[in-house]
Design an enzyme around this catalytic site. Structure first.
Site, mmCIF file in Angstrom:
data_model
loop_
_atom_site.group_PDB
_atom_site.id
_atom_site.type_symbol
_atom_site.label_atom_id
_atom_site.label_comp_id
_atom_site.label_asym_id
_atom_site.label_seq_id
_atom_site.Cartn_x
_atom_site.Cartn_y
_atom_site.Cartn_z
ATOM 1 N N THR A 44 29.094 31.975 72.339
ATOM 2 C CA THR A 44 29.670 31.581 74.160
ATOM 3 C C THR A 44 31.130 31.933 74.287
ATOM 4 O O THR A 44 31.720 31.800 75.385
ATOM 5 C CB THR A 44 29.023 30.030 74.019
ATOM 6 O OG1 THR A 44 27.627 29.639 73.980
ATOM 7 C CG2 THR A 44 29.649 29.535 75.415
ATOM 8 N N GLN A 53 18.215 36.452 65.485
ATOM 9 C CA GLN A 53 17.198 35.016 66.138
ATOM 10 C C GLN A 53 16.296 34.939 67.187
ATOM 11 O O GLN A 53 15.981 34.142 68.121
ATOM 12 C CB GLN A 53 18.314 34.289 66.493
ATOM 13 C CG GLN A 53 19.343 33.767 65.706
ATOM 14 C CD GLN A 53 20.378 32.725 66.082
ATOM 15 O OE1 GLN A 53 20.674 31.109 66.423
ATOM 16 N NE2 GLN A 53 21.814 33.233 65.952
ATOM 17 N N GLU A 95 21.845 35.481 74.967
ATOM 18 C CA GLU A 95 20.752 35.967 74.813
ATOM 19 C C GLU A 95 19.613 36.416 74.513
ATOM 20 O O GLU A 95 18.437 36.206 75.054
ATOM 21 C CB GLU A 95 19.716 34.265 74.820
ATOM 22 C CG GLU A 95 20.474 33.273 74.764
ATOM 23 C CD GLU A 95 20.620 32.667 72.664
ATOM 24 O OE1 GLU A 95 19.948 33.458 72.028
ATOM 25 O OE2 GLU A 95 20.963 31.220 72.505
#
Length: 714
Positions: free
Chosen positions: A34, A244, A216
DNA sequence: GAAGGGTGTCTTTTT
DNA sequence: GACACCCTTC
């Protein structure tokens, strides 16, 4: 400018300042992704890019909000002009702006998963298909098609598929179109089609968005990827971690990471492998586990931090024992000054939270459960919302069905089926059909007057939107429809909760009202906000609480102390995933869980577990535990004293079998004449009917009637 | 139309 | 064990 970059490491700096027009940042857990995203935006701003030339896409509202705040901190005044939002939020925004070209009505509404289920159920019923047709599975298939960009017409001509699904899919599409309803998958698909059919729009946005950033990225599905590819004219900057990716079951395509590489041949890959979160022990263990996956882009996390504590693996007798251990450890941590909020209990499925909840309550430890029913998904709130929606858009069949007879006002099944028939016959909305049914006198006097009254009620509310405020309107709805009275009549605990929720809803409405003007527009804004951001489940109080959540919802979070429980074969990895060949995704989920921990990781599993209220079954430890190299692990076993009825666990009355079974404690070793030595796993029943489950060393586990078994304690 | 009983299901979740 | 759903009955 040096200021901006000074807090970044070499690779982060490289990502932030690169000139390449297609960048993939492979960012491991806790590597500051981020941070890179917001610094990238800030850096580009400093190079002269204007705020409106950015498009930043996230998956959750939480992530979008966090990004906004952090950009605002870095560049005061800039964030408000940047398009930052979820894929769905941005898609909605586009469809609202270009509703005509998207072939939608101006006041179209978003329906949630539950509304969708109800609509499809109704269609299945009306189609009178064979009884083995399950609405939920049809819904799942429809959404799956939409996620892949497949319309019913297209499938019909191209694929051999279940005709029932196609029939319902087609009718569902028609119904939504007619009612001005758009489901979540439709938001994305529609906006993709909007672009495909309007090259001028594409050109406009390609030109406008000089920089598109995606967070993501491993979670994007086919539609989202096609959409991104279509509107990228200049710079695409994506951040993701293939390790992930845990959402393939809802259409996420991990392959998009490789497709990106071939679609943008000039791309540059930057790996962020330095972890700023966990101890070396935790990282090394997580690295070792994820290496068992074959399909990886490859990445090895490292950190400069200390070795840290070993990972504790605790083998419990059963689920109660597991909870006792966990709570005891939590108490220990707290007595050493650790705050509750730094502790998390993670599990694979929601049902596992129960055992912990009971113990947390009885030990007076504050806790917070994430997930579960969201505020705006509560039935009583959805009722009020349905009135608002119907007032805003009378063609909304979904809302009509929900509230036409709630509270009961004499429009029963009979009357409703007359309306439905007419609606189907003439392809009109239920609202229109209701008006016609009244006009044409298709109902008996009593039913007719009920329906007329209902129409009048809604029309009165509609009139209010012209003259009155949004909060007054909502207030009247709750009073005049009798919704409030309906709940007040019932004096149960649940009903009191519902009334309180409605009051809380009114507070939210007032708040919203004070920030906006013109009622009709406010209603629309409010409804879309509610649909796109369902809000966390109610309580906003910032108490110092232990966090309980599923592994899925833990993604993106971090805690000093993490307990992952239920590590048993069949539970985690889940049996369905094992059968569906989804073991790698389960392993990624475990990897996500492990890397949430900063200081210390506890893993627990139980030898016996009671599920679905049935018999306790013997559980094998999860293969994932085995996959952790032993040098990172310290194993602990249940000690008998855990089973003593200590302060940690208050027995429920039904386990206090007075006579026979009370002679045996869980975990106690016993001797049986024929089966030899064993250990007591569980017991049930009382008196003559008392039975115990014993796991014999030689013979395995058996249920025995205490009265006949003649067990001796050892 | 409400209330009570029988039956079947029981991953993960955001939008 | 808990909840949703369906059917029957009053």
């Amino acid at each position: 400018m040096t200021d901006l970059l000074s807090s970044l490491n070499e690779y982060q700096k490289q990502a932030v300042t690169t000139d390449n027009s297609a960048v993939l940042v492979l960012a491991g857990a806790g590597s500051g992704k981020t941070r890179v995203l917001i610094h990238r935006i800030a850096w580009c701003c400093q190079q002269g890019v204007m705020p409106h030339q950015f498009l930043a896409l996230t998956f959750t509202n939480k992530a979008a909000a966090e990004m906004k705040v952090r950009i605002e901190n870095l560049l005061p005044g800039f964030a408000s002009n940047i398009w930052i939002g979820t894929f769905h939020g941005i898609a909605y925004r586009l469809l609202k702006m270009h509703w005509k070209q998207a072939n939608l009505s101006q006041n179209f509404q978003i329906i949630d998963t539950d509304d969708q289920t109800q609509l499809i159920k109704r269609l299945v019923k009306e189609a009178k298909l064979s009884d083995d047709t399950d609405a939920k599975s049809i819904q799942w298939q429809i959404n799956h098609y939409k996620d892949e960009g497949l319309r019913a017409d297209y499938i019909e001509s191209g694929f051999q598929d279940d005709p029932n699904v196609l029939l319902i899919y087609k009718r569902y599409e028609q119904l939504c179109q007619r009612s001005g309803l758009v489901d979540f998958a439709e938001l994305l698909l529609r906006s993709l089609e909007l672009f495909r059919q309007n090259p001028d729009l594409v050109a406009h946005y390609q030109d406008r968005f000089q920089h598109i950033l995606v967070d993501e990225f491993q979670d994007t599905n086919s539609i989202q990827y096609a959409w991104i590819k279509l509107i990228t004219g200049n710079n695409l900057f994506i951040v993701g971690d293939d390790d992930q990716s845990i959402y393939s079951w809802r259409g996420a395509k991990i392959e998009n990471l490789t497709t990106f590489q071939s679609d943008f041949p000039q791309h540059e890959i930057i790996r962020l492998e330095q972890n700023y979160r966990s101890t070396n022990t935790i990282l090394s263990a997580a690295n070792a586990v994820i290496k068992f996956n074959q399909q990886r882009l490859g990445k090895d996390l490292w950190c400069e931090g200390a070795e840290g504590d070993l990972i504790t693996v605790f083998k419990a007798m059963n689920e109660k024992d597991e909870a006792i251990y966990t709570i005891k450890e939590i108490k220990k941590l707290c007595s050493h000054g650790v705050s509750n909020r730094d502790i998390a209990i993670l599990y694979r499925s929601n049902a596992l939270s129960r055992n912990f909840e009971e113990l947390l309550v009885s030990n007076g430890i504050a806790y917070r459960i994430y997930g579960g029913l969201r505020f705006f998904e509560r039935a009583e709130i959805k009722d009020v919302l349905a009135y608002l929606k119907l007032i805003h858009n009378s063609d909304d069949d979904s809302s009509y069905i929900r509230i036409v007879n709630k509270p009961t006002r004499g429009i029963g099944q009979k009357a409703q089926s007359v309306v439905h028939e007419l609606a189907n016959e003439q392809s009109i909305s239920l609202w229109e059909a209701s008006v016609k049914v009244c006009e044409q006198g298709l109902l008996k006097a009593k039913a007719k007057s009920s329906l007329v009254n209902f129409i009048q009620l809604i029309n009165d509310f509609k009139a209010m939107t012209e003259s009155d405020s949004f909060s007054n309107l909502t207030n009247s709805i709750i009073e005049k429809t009798g919704l409030q009275a309906m709940h007040e009549k019932e004096h149960s605990e649940k009903a009191i909760m519902r009334i309180e929720n409605i009051k809380e809803f009114l507070v939210a409405v007032k708040q919203f009202d004070s920030e906006h003007q013109q009622t009709d527009a406010v209603v629309e804004d409010f409804l879309s906000k509610v649909s796109l951001d369902a809000g966390v489940n109610g309580e906003t109080s910032e108490q110092d609480s232990v966090n309980l959540m599923t592994l899925h919802s833990a993604k993106g979070l971090e805690f000093s102390y993490v307990f992952i429980c239920g590590l048993e074969q069949g539970l985690f990895p889940h049996i369905n995933s094992i059968m569906d060949n989804q073991l790698e995704e389960e392993r990624r989920l475990f990897y996500v869980g492990m890397t949430r921990a900063k200081e210390k990781l506890h893993l627990t599993h139980a030898c016996s577990r009671q599920r679905f209220g049935g018999r306790p079954t013997l559980q094998k430890a999860s293969q994932f535990i085995e996959e952790i190299p032993s040098q990172y692990v310290i194993s602990e076993k249940s000690h008998q004293q855990h089973f003593a009825r200590t302060q940690y666990y208050e027995q429920k009355p039904k386990y206090k079998s007075i006579k026979s079974a009370s002679a045996f404690e869980l975990g106690q070793r016993v001797l049986h004449k024929k089966f030899g030595e064993g250990i007591i796993l569980d017991h049930e029943g009382e008196g003559d009917r008392a039975r115990v489950q014993v796991h014999f060393d030689a013979e395995g586990s058996k249920w025995l009637a205490v009265a006949y078994a003649k067990l001796e304690t050892l």
